[in-house]
Motif scaffolding. Sequence first.
Motif, mmCIF file in Angstrom:
data_model
loop_
_atom_site.group_PDB
_atom_site.id
_atom_site.type_symbol
_atom_site.label_atom_id
_atom_site.label_comp_id
_atom_site.label_asym_id
_atom_site.label_seq_id
_atom_site.Cartn_x
_atom_site.Cartn_y
_atom_site.Cartn_z
ATOM 1 N N THR A 1 4.695 -1.692 10.324
ATOM 2 C CA THR A 1 3.424 -2.405 10.274
ATOM 3 C C THR A 1 3.396 -3.453 11.378
ATOM 4 O O THR A 1 4.382 -3.661 12.085
ATOM 5 C CB THR A 1 3.239 -3.076 8.906
ATOM 6 O OG1 THR A 1 4.326 -3.993 8.687
ATOM 7 C CG2 THR A 1 3.222 -2.043 7.797
ATOM 8 N N TYR B 1 -5.667 0.903 11.383
ATOM 9 C CA TYR B 1 -5.628 -0.166 10.390
ATOM 10 C C TYR B 1 -5.612 0.450 8.990
ATOM 11 O O TYR B 1 -6.602 1.036 8.551
ATOM 12 C CB TYR B 1 -6.842 -1.079 10.569
ATOM 13 C CG TYR B 1 -7.028 -2.124 9.493
ATOM 14 C CD1 TYR B 1 -6.009 -3.024 9.189
ATOM 15 C CD2 TYR B 1 -8.217 -2.210 8.779
ATOM 16 C CE1 TYR B 1 -6.178 -3.982 8.203
ATOM 17 C CE2 TYR B 1 -8.402 -3.173 7.792
ATOM 18 C CZ TYR B 1 -7.375 -4.054 7.504
ATOM 19 O OH TYR B 1 -7.547 -5.002 6.521
ATOM 20 N N ILE B 2 -4.496 0.395 8.329
ATOM 21 C CA ILE B 2 -4.232 0.930 6.982
ATOM 22 C C ILE B 2 -4.352 2.461 6.964
ATOM 23 O O ILE B 2 -3.358 3.164 6.786
ATOM 24 C CB ILE B 2 -5.139 0.291 5.915
ATOM 25 C CG1 ILE B 2 -4.946 -1.237 5.895
ATOM 26 C CG2 ILE B 2 -4.815 0.886 4.540
ATOM 27 C CD1 ILE B 2 -5.850 -1.966 4.917
ATOM 28 N N ARG C 1 0.824 -1.219 0.000
ATOM 29 C CA ARG C 1 0.000 0.000 0.000
ATOM 30 C C ARG C 1 0.856 1.267 0.000
ATOM 31 O O ARG C 1 0.343 2.369 0.101
ATOM 32 C CB ARG C 1 -0.941 -0.015 1.206
ATOM 33 C CG ARG C 1 -1.943 -1.160 1.170
ATOM 34 C CD ARG C 1 -2.788 -1.208 2.426
ATOM 35 N NE ARG C 1 -3.766 -2.278 2.361
ATOM 36 C CZ ARG C 1 -3.529 -3.537 2.717
ATOM 37 N NH1 ARG C 1 -2.331 -3.874 3.163
ATOM 38 N NH2 ARG C 1 -4.476 -4.456 2.630
ATOM 39 N N THR D 1 -1.787 -3.733 8.826
ATOM 40 C CA THR D 1 -2.070 -3.749 7.390
ATOM 41 C C THR D 1 -2.837 -4.995 6.961
ATOM 42 O O THR D 1 -3.237 -5.098 5.798
ATOM 43 C CB THR D 1 -0.768 -3.649 6.579
ATOM 44 O OG1 THR D 1 0.157 -4.648 7.028
ATOM 45 C CG2 THR D 1 -0.140 -2.276 6.753
#
Length: 327
Positions: free
Chosen positions: A245, A287-288, A183, A265
Motif C-alpha cells: 500500500t 486506489y483500493i 480491506r 488505501t
Amino acid sequence: MNNKKKILFRADANYGIGSGDLISLINLSEYFAPEYECFFIAKKYPSAVNIFSVRGMKDNAVLIDPKIEFTDEITFIDNFIEEKKIGIIVLEITERKLNEYDRLESTVKRISIDFYGYPLRESSIVLNWMPNAEDLYDFSSFPQTQFFLGPEYVILSKAFLDVPRGEIERKYVLVAMGGNDERNLTMKVVRLLMQIGVPDIKVIIGPGYKWKQELISILPAKIEVKENVIDMLSEYLSAKVVISTGGLISSEVVFTNTPLVVIATYPHQIARCKFFQSIGVARYIGYIDFDERALADSVLNYSDIFSGRNILKPKILEFIKAVKEIV
C-alpha cells in the motif's frame, strides 16, 4: 542521577489508521538513543500493544484508554511532560487535526509530523514527506518554524541509510500490505498471484491483520507467511518485486531500489503513489480497487518495467540534526 535529555513521542496504531504513524516514530527514536531517553504515549489498541511488545519497548511506552476524552488526554500529556521533565514532544496524529494539540499547556518544544497542513501553531519544526507538502502551508504564519518537506524526508529506520547497492539475489514476490490491511487486500493480491502462476511468493502481515488463519488455509505450504517483522529491510532486498500500500512501507521500498507495485488505501496516499510512479520508482495501480491486469503485468515483466529507475536520497539526518539543536 539521570541527566539524559528526554523526548516524548505521541502516535497511535489501530485498525482505522494503520501502524505507520507509530512505526515511523519508533524509527525516529533510533536516532536519539542512547543519548536521549525516549518515551511513547499511545492509545491501548491491540496493534500498538503488539508493536511495543514485539520490540521489547514496554518500559518506555505508556498506553492510555482508547476512549479517553480529548481534554483528559491533554491533561495526561501535560502531567507526563512535567513529571518526566520532557524537553521535546513529537506528535504524529492522523485521527484528528494535529493542531488540536495546541491545547497543551506545557512550554516544551513541539515537533509536528504532519500530512494535512495542520501543524501545531508553535511548532519548532514541521516534517511532512508528502510530495505536495509545500502547497499545504502559509509559511508566513510560522515565522519561527523550520520546515522539512518532501519525500526525501521520510522517517526511515537507521538501517535504510546504508542500503547495499551491488548485485543482490532476488528470490520472491513480496506482498506486504501494511500493519492492519483492513480491506484484506493481502488475500486478493495473493489469490491473483497464485492464479497467474507466480512460483515464489512471500507474505508479511502486520499486528492488526484479522484474517491470518483464513489466509494460511488457502496457501500451499511453500508460501511463507511472516508476522510482525522488524527487519523489513532484509525482506525488501530479497524481493524481486514488492506489492504494498501507499503508506510507510512504500517509502521504505523505494529507498532500497526494489521494484514496487503500489496501491493507495487512503486518499492522502494517492499523491505519494503518483509521485513515485512519475519519477520511475514504482507502478501505481489504483486506489483500493486496483487494476488486476496492471498488477499481473508488473509482476510478470518487472525486469523490463523497472529497469533504469531513479533512486531517491534520504535526508532524514538533516531533520535529526535540527531536532538536536533546538534543545
